[in-house]
Write a protein that holds these residues in place. Structure first.
Motif, PDB file in Angstrom:
ATOM      1  N   GLN A 165       0.766  -1.426  -0.118  1.00  0.00           N
ATOM      2  CA  GLN A 165       0.021  -0.063  -0.071  1.00  0.00           C
ATOM      3  C   GLN A 165       0.798   1.436  -0.007  1.00  0.00           C
ATOM      4  OE1 GLN A 165      -2.338  -1.263   3.494  1.00  0.00           O
ATOM      5  NE2 GLN A 165      -3.946  -0.860   2.312  1.00  0.00           N
ATOM      6  N   ASP A 166       2.107   1.224   0.308  1.00  0.00           N
ATOM      7  CA  ASP A 166       3.003   2.343   0.468  1.00  0.00           C
ATOM      8  C   ASP A 166       3.826   2.437  -1.090  1.00  0.00           C
ATOM      9  OD1 ASP A 166       2.537   2.803   2.848  1.00  0.00           O
ATOM     10  OD2 ASP A 166       3.775   1.112   3.695  1.00  0.00           O
ATOM     11  N   TYR A 167       3.308   2.153  -1.926  1.00  0.00           N
ATOM     12  CA  TYR A 167       3.884   2.167  -3.522  1.00  0.00           C
ATOM     13  C   TYR A 167       4.099   3.655  -3.699  1.00  0.00           C
ATOM     14  CZ  TYR A 167      -0.587   3.488  -5.255  1.00  0.00           C
ATOM     15  OH  TYR A 167      -2.036   4.191  -5.574  1.00  0.00           O
ATOM     16  N   THR A 168       5.136   3.812  -4.603  1.00  0.00           N
ATOM     17  CA  THR A 168       5.472   5.162  -5.194  1.00  0.00           C
ATOM     18  C   THR A 168       5.736   4.760  -6.587  1.00  0.00           C
ATOM     19  OG1 THR A 168       7.886   4.904  -4.701  1.00  0.00           O
ATOM     20  CG2 THR A 168       6.721   6.028  -3.093  1.00  0.00           C
ATOM     21  N   TYR A 169       5.765   5.846  -7.430  1.00  0.00           N
ATOM     22  CA  TYR A 169       5.978   5.861  -8.998  1.00  0.00           C
ATOM     23  C   TYR A 169       7.201   5.752  -9.155  1.00  0.00           C
ATOM     24  CZ  TYR A 169       0.730   6.158  -9.234  1.00  0.00           C
ATOM     25  OH  TYR A 169      -0.581   6.059  -8.901  1.00  0.00           O
ATOM     26  N   THR A 170       7.711   5.360 -10.494  1.00  0.00           N
ATOM     27  CA  THR A 170       9.275   5.259 -10.846  1.00  0.00           C
ATOM     28  C   THR A 170       9.354   5.676 -12.298  1.00  0.00           C
ATOM     29  OG1 THR A 170      11.204   4.319 -10.937  1.00  0.00           O
ATOM     30  CG2 THR A 170       9.481   2.781 -11.150  1.00  0.00           C
ATOM     31  N   ALA A 171      10.382   5.946 -12.840  1.00  0.00           N
ATOM     32  CA  ALA A 171      10.489   6.074 -14.237  1.00  0.00           C
ATOM     33  C   ALA A 171      10.880   4.767 -14.690  1.00  0.00           C
ATOM     34  CB  ALA A 171      11.489   6.991 -14.607  1.00  0.00           C
ATOM     35  N   VAL A 172      11.112   4.322 -15.815  1.00  0.00           N
ATOM     36  CA  VAL A 172      11.637   3.356 -16.557  1.00  0.00           C
ATOM     37  C   VAL A 172      12.617   3.643 -17.859  1.00  0.00           C
ATOM     38  CG1 VAL A 172       9.586   1.589 -16.180  1.00  0.00           C
ATOM     39  CG2 VAL A 172       9.689   2.986 -18.140  1.00  0.00           C
ATOM     40  N   PRO A 173      13.593   2.566 -18.050  1.00  0.00           N
ATOM     41  CA  PRO A 173      14.315   2.993 -19.109  1.00  0.00           C
ATOM     42  C   PRO A 173      13.792   2.591 -20.551  1.00  0.00           C
ATOM     43  CG  PRO A 173      15.150   1.112 -18.224  1.00  0.00           C
ATOM     44  CD  PRO A 173      14.129   1.484 -17.216  1.00  0.00           C
ATOM     45  N   ILE A 174      14.010   3.215 -21.734  1.00  0.00           N
ATOM     46  CA  ILE A 174      13.337   3.167 -22.805  1.00  0.00           C
ATOM     47  C   ILE A 174      14.635   3.055 -24.062  1.00  0.00           C
ATOM     48  CG2 ILE A 174      11.861   4.048 -24.548  1.00  0.00           C
ATOM     49  CD1 ILE A 174      10.495   3.142 -22.196  1.00  0.00           C
ATOM     50  N   VAL A 175      14.765   1.864 -24.665  1.00  0.00           N
ATOM     51  CA  VAL A 175      15.611   1.550 -25.558  1.00  0.00           C
ATOM     52  C   VAL A 175      14.897   1.635 -26.865  1.00  0.00           C
ATOM     53  CG1 VAL A 175      16.984  -0.069 -26.572  1.00  0.00           C
ATOM     54  CG2 VAL A 175      17.094   0.388 -23.984  1.00  0.00           C
ATOM     55  N   THR A 176      15.529   2.229 -27.786  1.00  0.00           N
ATOM     56  CA  THR A 176      15.291   2.149 -29.387  1.00  0.00           C
ATOM     57  C   THR A 176      16.269   1.589 -30.037  1.00  0.00           C
ATOM     58  OG1 THR A 176      13.813   3.849 -29.250  1.00  0.00           O
ATOM     59  CG2 THR A 176      14.374   3.278 -31.360  1.00  0.00           C
ATOM     60  N   ILE A 177      16.501   0.246 -30.582  1.00  0.00           N
ATOM     61  CA  ILE A 177      17.675  -0.136 -31.463  1.00  0.00           C
ATOM     62  C   ILE A 177      17.483   0.309 -32.785  1.00  0.00           C
ATOM     63  CG2 ILE A 177      17.832  -2.251 -30.100  1.00  0.00           C
ATOM     64  CD1 ILE A 177      16.434  -3.772 -32.013  1.00  0.00           C
ATOM     65  N   ASP A 178      18.596   0.429 -33.633  1.00  0.00           N
ATOM     66  CA  ASP A 178      18.796   0.786 -34.964  1.00  0.00           C
ATOM     67  C   ASP A 178      18.617  -0.456 -35.457  1.00  0.00           C
ATOM     68  OD1 ASP A 178      19.332   1.739 -37.535  1.00  0.00           O
ATOM     69  OD2 ASP A 178      21.041   2.875 -36.543  1.00  0.00           O
ATOM     70  N   THR A 179      17.454  -0.739 -36.373  1.00  0.00           N
ATOM     71  CA  THR A 179      17.445  -1.892 -36.971  1.00  0.00           C
ATOM     72  C   THR A 179      18.096  -1.980 -38.270  1.00  0.00           C
ATOM     73  OG1 THR A 179      15.261  -1.099 -38.187  1.00  0.00           O
ATOM     74  CG2 THR A 179      15.015  -2.307 -35.849  1.00  0.00           C
ATOM     75  N   THR A 180      18.779  -0.792 -38.918  1.00  0.00           N
ATOM     76  CA  THR A 180      19.529  -0.912 -39.789  1.00  0.00           C
ATOM     77  C   THR A 180      20.815  -1.312 -39.658  1.00  0.00           C
ATOM     78  OG1 THR A 180      20.240   1.465 -39.816  1.00  0.00           O
ATOM     79  CG2 THR A 180      17.833   0.961 -40.689  1.00  0.00           C
ATOM     80  N   LYS A 181      21.327  -1.276 -38.259  1.00  0.00           N
ATOM     81  CA  LYS A 181      22.491  -1.752 -37.915  1.00  0.00           C
ATOM     82  C   LYS A 181      22.528  -3.041 -37.433  1.00  0.00           C
ATOM     83  CE  LYS A 181      24.350   2.850 -37.981  1.00  0.00           C
ATOM     84  NZ  LYS A 181      25.139   4.115 -37.003  1.00  0.00           N
ATOM     85  N   THR A 182      22.399  -3.911 -37.804  1.00  0.00           N
ATOM     86  CA  THR A 182      22.269  -5.399 -37.433  1.00  0.00           C
ATOM     87  C   THR A 182      22.570  -6.295 -38.598  1.00  0.00           C
ATOM     88  OG1 THR A 182      20.937  -7.186 -36.391  1.00  0.00           O
ATOM     89  CG2 THR A 182      19.787  -5.543 -37.940  1.00  0.00           C
ATOM     90  N   ALA A 183      23.422  -7.496 -38.369  1.00  0.00           N
ATOM     91  CA  ALA A 183      23.958  -8.087 -39.431  1.00  0.00           C
ATOM     92  C   ALA A 183      22.788  -9.071 -39.878  1.00  0.00           C
ATOM     93  CB  ALA A 183      25.101  -9.171 -38.894  1.00  0.00           C
TER      94      ALA A 183
END
Length: 206
Positions: A26-44
C-alpha cells in the motif's frame, strides 16, 4: 425526510472499520523506466524493434566491423523524473535454451516476440561492468563487434553461437531514489511491457 446511504458506501465504510493491518504494497511510489530504441538498420541479420535485440553473424568474414546501435532514453509518465542512468555491459555465454531465429512473433497481435530475447530478471551482477553514467538524454550508442569485445575483455575468436553482449540500466531519480531492479512484468519484451531494462546483440551463424 429520511436520508439513506447507498449500499456500496455502507459496505466501504464497514470494510474500512474492519481493517486491522497495513500492508507494504500500500506504500507504493511511482518510478521511471528506461526506454531503448535499437537501430534496425545496424544489425547483421534482420530483427524486430520490439525484440530489443540485434545480431552479429559469425559467418561474415567482416564480423569485427559489424555494428550494433541503440538509443537510450527514459519515461516517467509525468510522475517521476531521471537524473542519470548507469549503463552496464557484459559478455555472456549462450544459455541452455535460446530464442529461435528468425524471431518468432506471437499471435494474435503479430507484434511482440513469443519469448524474452535475453534472460530475465535483468539484475546487475558481478559479471556486469559499469560502462558510463548518462546525464543527457536521449543518448545514442554505436559499437562494432570488435569494440564490444575490447570493452568486455574477450577475443572475438572465442565467441560461439548464441553468445551475446548485454547492456543493463540502473536509474537515479531526481528525488534521490536509485532503481536497481524491476519486476519482469516491467521489462519483458515478449509481453509489450512499458520498460526496457536491458538490450543486447546476439551471435548467430546464418
Amino acid at each position: 425526510m429520511k436520508k439513506f446511504l447507498p449500499a456500496f458506501l455502507l459496505i466501504l465504510l464497514g470494510l474500512s472499520a474492519c481493517k486491522k493491518a497495513h500492508y507494504e504494497w500500500q506504500d507504493y511510489t511511482y518510478t521511471a523506466v528506461p526506454i531503448v530504441t535499437i537501430d534496425t538498420t545496424k544489425t547483421a541479420l534482420p530483427t524486430r524493434q520490439n525484440g530489443k535485440v540485434s545480431f552479429f553473424n559469425l559467418k561474415d568474414p567482416n564480423l569485427a566491423n559489424e555494428q550494433f546501435s541503440f538509443t537510450l532514453n527514459w519515461n516517467g509518465f509525468g510522475l517521476a523524473s531521471v537524473k542519470s542512468i548507469e549503463v552496464y555491459t557484459s559478455y555472456n555465454k549462450a544459455e541452455s535454451s535460446v530464442p529461435a531465429y528468425p524471431i518468432v512473433i506471437s499471435y494474435p497481435g503479430n507484434q511482440y516476440p513469443n519469448i524474452a530475447q535475453f534472460p530475465l530478471p535483468s539484475l546487475v551482477g558481478n559479471n556486469d561492468k559499469l560502462y558510463e553514467t548518462v546525464t543527457t538524454f536521449p543518448k545514442t550508442y554505436n559499437f562494432t563487434a570488435a569494440q564490444l569485445a575490447t570493452i568486455s575483455g574477450i577475443s572475438l575468436s572465442s565467441v560461439t553461437l548464441n553468445d551475446y553482449f548485454l547492456f543493463k540500466f540502473i536509474l537515479n531519480l531526481t528525488d534521490g531514489r536509485r532503481i536497481v531492479s524491476y519486476f519482469n512484468n516491467v521489462c519483458d519484451e515478449s509481453r509489450g511491457e512499458p520498460g526496457d531494462c536491458r538490450t543486447g546483440v546476439r551471435f548467430k551463424s546464418q
